[in-house]
Design a protein around this motif. Sequence first.
Motif, mmCIF file in Angstrom:
data_model
loop_
_atom_site.group_PDB
_atom_site.id
_atom_site.type_symbol
_atom_site.label_atom_id
_atom_site.label_comp_id
_atom_site.label_asym_id
_atom_site.label_seq_id
_atom_site.Cartn_x
_atom_site.Cartn_y
_atom_site.Cartn_z
ATOM 1 N N LEU A 1 0.683 -0.957 -0.454
ATOM 2 C CA LEU A 1 -0.196 -0.410 -0.771
ATOM 3 C C LEU A 1 0.942 1.459 -0.331
ATOM 4 C CD1 LEU A 1 -2.886 -1.012 2.442
ATOM 5 C CD2 LEU A 1 -2.297 -1.088 0.376
ATOM 6 N N THR A 2 2.186 1.340 0.522
ATOM 7 C CA THR A 2 3.249 2.651 0.385
ATOM 8 C C THR A 2 4.325 1.891 0.563
ATOM 9 O OG1 THR A 2 3.648 4.120 1.601
ATOM 10 C CG2 THR A 2 3.465 2.046 3.057
ATOM 11 N N GLY A 3 5.561 2.638 -0.060
ATOM 12 C CA GLY A 3 6.754 2.083 -0.161
ATOM 13 C C GLY A 3 7.669 3.688 -0.005
ATOM 14 N N LEU A 4 8.862 2.747 -0.641
ATOM 15 C CA LEU A 4 9.894 3.636 -0.327
ATOM 16 C C LEU A 4 9.969 4.489 -1.748
ATOM 17 C CD1 LEU A 4 13.048 4.382 0.847
ATOM 18 C CD2 LEU A 4 13.568 2.779 -0.738
ATOM 19 N N TRP A 5 9.026 4.463 -2.540
ATOM 20 C CA TRP A 5 8.910 4.786 -3.594
ATOM 21 C C TRP A 5 8.001 6.408 -3.722
ATOM 22 C CZ3 TRP A 5 4.479 5.199 -6.891
ATOM 23 C CH2 TRP A 5 3.969 5.604 -7.835
ATOM 24 N N GLN A 6 6.662 5.557 -2.363
ATOM 25 C CA GLN A 6 5.942 6.752 -2.783
ATOM 26 C C GLN A 6 6.585 7.909 -1.284
ATOM 27 O OE1 GLN A 6 5.572 3.371 -2.408
ATOM 28 N NE2 GLN A 6 3.384 3.151 -3.115
ATOM 29 N N VAL A 7 6.993 7.195 -0.350
ATOM 30 C CA VAL A 7 7.844 8.741 -0.099
ATOM 31 C C VAL A 7 9.407 8.955 -0.481
ATOM 32 C CG1 VAL A 7 6.762 7.318 2.658
ATOM 33 C CG2 VAL A 7 9.227 6.995 2.057
ATOM 34 N N SER A 8 9.811 8.604 -0.890
ATOM 35 C CA SER A 8 10.431 9.667 -1.921
ATOM 36 C C SER A 8 10.494 9.863 -2.840
ATOM 37 C CB SER A 8 11.683 8.903 -1.669
ATOM 38 O OG SER A 8 12.397 7.088 -1.060
ATOM 39 N N GLY A 9 9.593 11.127 -3.290
ATOM 40 C CA GLY A 9 8.814 11.620 -4.167
ATOM 41 C C GLY A 9 8.136 11.327 -5.190
ATOM 42 N N ARG A 10 7.552 10.392 -4.778
ATOM 43 C CA ARG A 10 6.530 9.781 -6.054
ATOM 44 C C ARG A 10 5.736 10.247 -7.328
ATOM 45 N NH1 ARG A 10 1.618 10.425 -2.331
ATOM 46 N NH2 ARG A 10 1.583 12.548 -3.239
ATOM 47 N N ASN A 11 5.900 11.438 -7.995
ATOM 48 C CA ASN A 11 5.569 11.074 -8.869
ATOM 49 C C ASN A 11 6.629 12.166 -9.491
ATOM 50 O OD1 ASN A 11 3.147 10.056 -9.327
ATOM 51 N ND2 ASN A 11 1.435 11.790 -8.989
ATOM 52 N N GLU A 12 7.864 12.632 -8.491
ATOM 53 C CA GLU A 12 8.435 13.298 -9.085
ATOM 54 C C GLU A 12 9.842 12.680 -9.467
ATOM 55 O OE1 GLU A 12 8.883 17.118 -9.524
ATOM 56 O OE2 GLU A 12 7.343 16.382 -8.704
ATOM 57 N N VAL A 13 9.998 11.547 -8.945
ATOM 58 C CA VAL A 13 10.792 10.507 -9.457
ATOM 59 C C VAL A 13 10.576 10.171 -10.792
ATOM 60 C CG1 VAL A 13 12.347 8.008 -8.323
ATOM 61 C CG2 VAL A 13 11.167 9.575 -6.659
ATOM 62 N N THR A 14 11.693 9.208 -11.703
ATOM 63 C CA THR A 14 11.316 8.706 -13.216
ATOM 64 C C THR A 14 11.430 7.175 -12.521
ATOM 65 O OG1 THR A 14 13.916 9.001 -13.224
ATOM 66 C CG2 THR A 14 12.438 10.631 -13.840
ATOM 67 N N PHE A 15 10.803 6.823 -14.321
ATOM 68 C CA PHE A 15 10.943 5.412 -13.254
ATOM 69 C C PHE A 15 11.708 4.960 -13.384
ATOM 70 C CE2 PHE A 15 10.339 0.735 -15.645
ATOM 71 C CZ PHE A 15 9.255 0.570 -14.783
ATOM 72 N N ASP A 16 12.623 5.039 -14.235
ATOM 73 C CA ASP A 16 13.873 3.993 -13.930
ATOM 74 C C ASP A 16 14.661 4.296 -12.041
ATOM 75 O OD1 ASP A 16 14.919 6.549 -14.210
ATOM 76 O OD2 ASP A 16 16.880 6.514 -14.886
ATOM 77 N N LYS A 17 14.507 5.440 -11.422
ATOM 78 C CA LYS A 17 14.155 5.918 -10.291
ATOM 79 C C LYS A 17 13.281 5.008 -9.127
ATOM 80 C CE LYS A 17 17.425 10.346 -10.479
ATOM 81 N NZ LYS A 17 18.276 9.460 -11.634
ATOM 82 N N ARG A 18 12.497 5.102 -10.522
ATOM 83 C CA ARG A 18 11.248 4.422 -8.845
ATOM 84 C C ARG A 18 11.832 2.723 -8.802
ATOM 85 N NH1 ARG A 18 4.884 3.415 -11.487
ATOM 86 N NH2 ARG A 18 4.178 1.953 -9.377
ATOM 87 N N VAL A 19 12.132 2.469 -10.036
ATOM 88 C CA VAL A 19 12.415 0.948 -9.925
ATOM 89 C C VAL A 19 13.515 0.963 -8.821
ATOM 90 C CG1 VAL A 19 13.841 -1.018 -11.311
ATOM 91 C CG2 VAL A 19 11.381 0.555 -12.372
ATOM 92 N N GLY A 20 14.725 1.663 -8.969
ATOM 93 C CA GLY A 20 15.688 1.344 -7.825
ATOM 94 C C GLY A 20 15.148 1.353 -6.772
#
Length: 92
Positions: A44-63
């Motif tokens: 439901l939540t994760g590192l991506w969501q608390v690290s910038g969400r939509n400001e993060v590019t796909f490759d950084k999201r996967v990282g």
Amino acid sequence: NVLRGDMSMVGPRAYLEKELTEQVKKYPGTAKLMKVVLTVKPGLTGLWQVSGRNEVTFDKRVGLDAQYASTRSIWNDLKILWKTPQAMISKW
């Protein structure tokens, strides 16, 4: 979904099949990382969501999702859960 065991409270955001196909073509370096990400249940939540969400590019999201999958722990989950309300109300 969490109660049924299909998802966890913390984990990578679920990826749509179409999204994966398109984005891995666009960012070929993410293919290996996606294999790591897909080893854990979505959350439901994760590192991506608390690290910038939509400001993060796909490759950084996967990282970020691969980093979470590789370093999973109760402590990391608690930190992410703690940060989630702030991320939800902030501009991210």
